[in-house]
Each structure stands twice: as C-alpha cells, then as structure tokens.
Motif scaffolding. Structure first.
Motif, short mmCIF file in Angstrom:
data_model
loop_
_atom_site.label_atom_id
_atom_site.label_comp_id
_atom_site.label_asym_id
_atom_site.label_seq_id
_atom_site.Cartn_x
_atom_site.Cartn_y
_atom_site.Cartn_z
N PRO A 1 4.97 0.06 0.13
CA PRO A 1 4.23 -0.10 1.30
C PRO A 1 2.78 0.43 1.34
CG PRO A 1 5.90 1.74 1.41
CD PRO A 1 6.05 0.93 0.05
N HIS A 2 2.13 -0.13 2.04
CA HIS A 2 0.60 0.03 2.42
C HIS A 2 0.38 0.55 3.79
CE1 HIS A 2 -3.59 0.33 1.58
NE2 HIS A 2 -3.76 -0.80 2.55
N ASP A 3 -0.05 1.63 3.94
CA ASP A 3 -0.42 2.62 5.33
C ASP A 3 0.18 1.83 6.47
OD1 ASP A 3 -2.38 3.85 3.89
OD2 ASP A 3 -3.85 2.34 4.15
N HIS A 4 1.73 1.85 6.24
CA HIS A 4 2.43 1.17 7.36
C HIS A 4 2.03 -0.26 7.68
CE1 HIS A 4 4.18 5.23 7.29
NE2 HIS A 4 3.04 5.70 7.54
N GLU A 5 1.02 -0.95 7.29
CA GLU A 5 1.00 -2.06 7.43
C GLU A 5 0.72 -2.94 6.11
OE1 GLU A 5 -2.49 -2.98 9.72
OE2 GLU A 5 -1.96 -1.23 11.39
N GLY A 6 1.59 -3.91 5.85
CA GLY A 6 1.42 -4.52 4.55
C GLY A 6 2.05 -4.05 3.42
N TRP A 7 2.03 -4.61 2.23
CA TRP A 7 2.55 -4.17 0.99
C TRP A 7 1.71 -4.45 -0.16
CZ3 TRP A 7 7.56 -2.03 0.83
CH2 TRP A 7 8.11 -1.87 2.15
N LEU A 8 1.43 -3.67 -1.00
CA LEU A 8 0.85 -3.67 -2.47
C LEU A 8 1.64 -4.11 -3.56
CD1 LEU A 8 -1.28 -0.55 -1.91
CD2 LEU A 8 -1.79 -2.80 -1.20
N ILE A 9 1.01 -4.65 -4.37
CA ILE A 9 1.63 -4.69 -5.82
C ILE A 9 0.71 -3.90 -6.81
CG2 ILE A 9 2.01 -6.04 -7.65
CD1 ILE A 9 2.57 -8.54 -5.96
N ARG A 10 1.52 -2.99 -7.36
CA ARG A 10 0.54 -2.14 -8.49
C ARG A 10 1.24 -2.15 -9.87
NH1 ARG A 10 -1.96 3.18 -5.60
NH2 ARG A 10 -2.78 1.96 -3.93
N ARG A 11 0.49 -2.02 -10.86
CA ARG A 11 0.91 -1.67 -12.03
C ARG A 11 1.34 -0.11 -11.99
NH1 ARG A 11 -2.44 -5.84 -13.48
NH2 ARG A 11 -1.27 -7.58 -14.61
N GLU A 12 2.10 0.29 -12.95
CA GLU A 12 2.59 1.48 -13.14
C GLU A 12 1.29 2.33 -13.83
OE1 GLU A 12 6.04 3.60 -15.50
OE2 GLU A 12 6.40 2.34 -13.79
N ASN A 13 0.78 3.45 -13.24
CA ASN A 13 -0.19 4.25 -14.06
C ASN A 13 -1.62 3.61 -13.81
OD1 ASN A 13 1.66 6.12 -14.94
ND2 ASN A 13 2.18 4.90 -16.79
N GLU A 14 -1.94 2.77 -12.80
CA GLU A 14 -3.00 2.14 -12.53
C GLU A 14 -3.26 2.42 -11.09
OE1 GLU A 14 -3.48 -1.68 -13.59
OE2 GLU A 14 -3.03 -1.37 -15.78
N ASP A 15 -4.27 2.63 -10.81
CA ASP A 15 -4.53 3.08 -9.04
C ASP A 15 -4.94 1.73 -8.25
OD1 ASP A 15 -4.20 5.81 -9.38
OD2 ASP A 15 -6.16 6.05 -9.89
#
Length: 76
Positions: free
Chosen positions: A11-25
């Motif tokens: 989840p991203h700031d209670h609005e929307g969603w993020l995709i992230r790679r592990e260990n990457e900002d």
C-alpha cells in the motif's frame, strides 16, 4: 550467483499501491488499485523468476507466489 530481488505489492500512503523490488527504495510503478498492481507485479515476477509478495492494507503478507526457483523443499 546473481542476487535475487523479489517483488512486493505494498500500500502507498493509504491511496494506491506500489510495486517494489526487495532491498530497493525506488518503486517500479504505482497503481490505483491493488488488483492492477498485483497483475503487473505477477508479470514482472514471472519474467524475472522471483517471488511475488502481495501485502494487505496493514502491510501483512496476504499472498505469496514463487516463479522459477522454489526455496521450499516440499513436493507438489
């Protein structure tokens, strides 16, 4: 052996969603819904043969899928 970077849908700031790679900002992408982010994350995980972790609104892992190398030693 190359380092694996599993994919997380979070989840991203209670609005929307993020995709992230592990260990990457830096996020790979942002999406309006969890369903959209999950489809995109699954595609990336399959291409990269890594694991996909889908988190709930609270941040807990609610689903986990392995593509490629399965770290568990369980038949089936």
């Amino acid at each position: 052996m190359a380092e694996r970077h599993d994919i997380h849908v979070v989840p991203h700031d209670h609005e929307g969603w993020l995709i992230r790679r592990e260990n990457e900002d830096q996020p790979i992408g942002t999406y309006a819904t969890q369903a959209e982010a999950e489809v995109a994350g699954r595609t990336i995980a399959k291409e990269e043969k890594v694991e996909l972790f889908v988190h709930s609104h609270t941040g807990q892992i609610r689903d986990r899928s392995t593509y490629g190398h399965d770290p568990r030693n369980i038949p089936g």
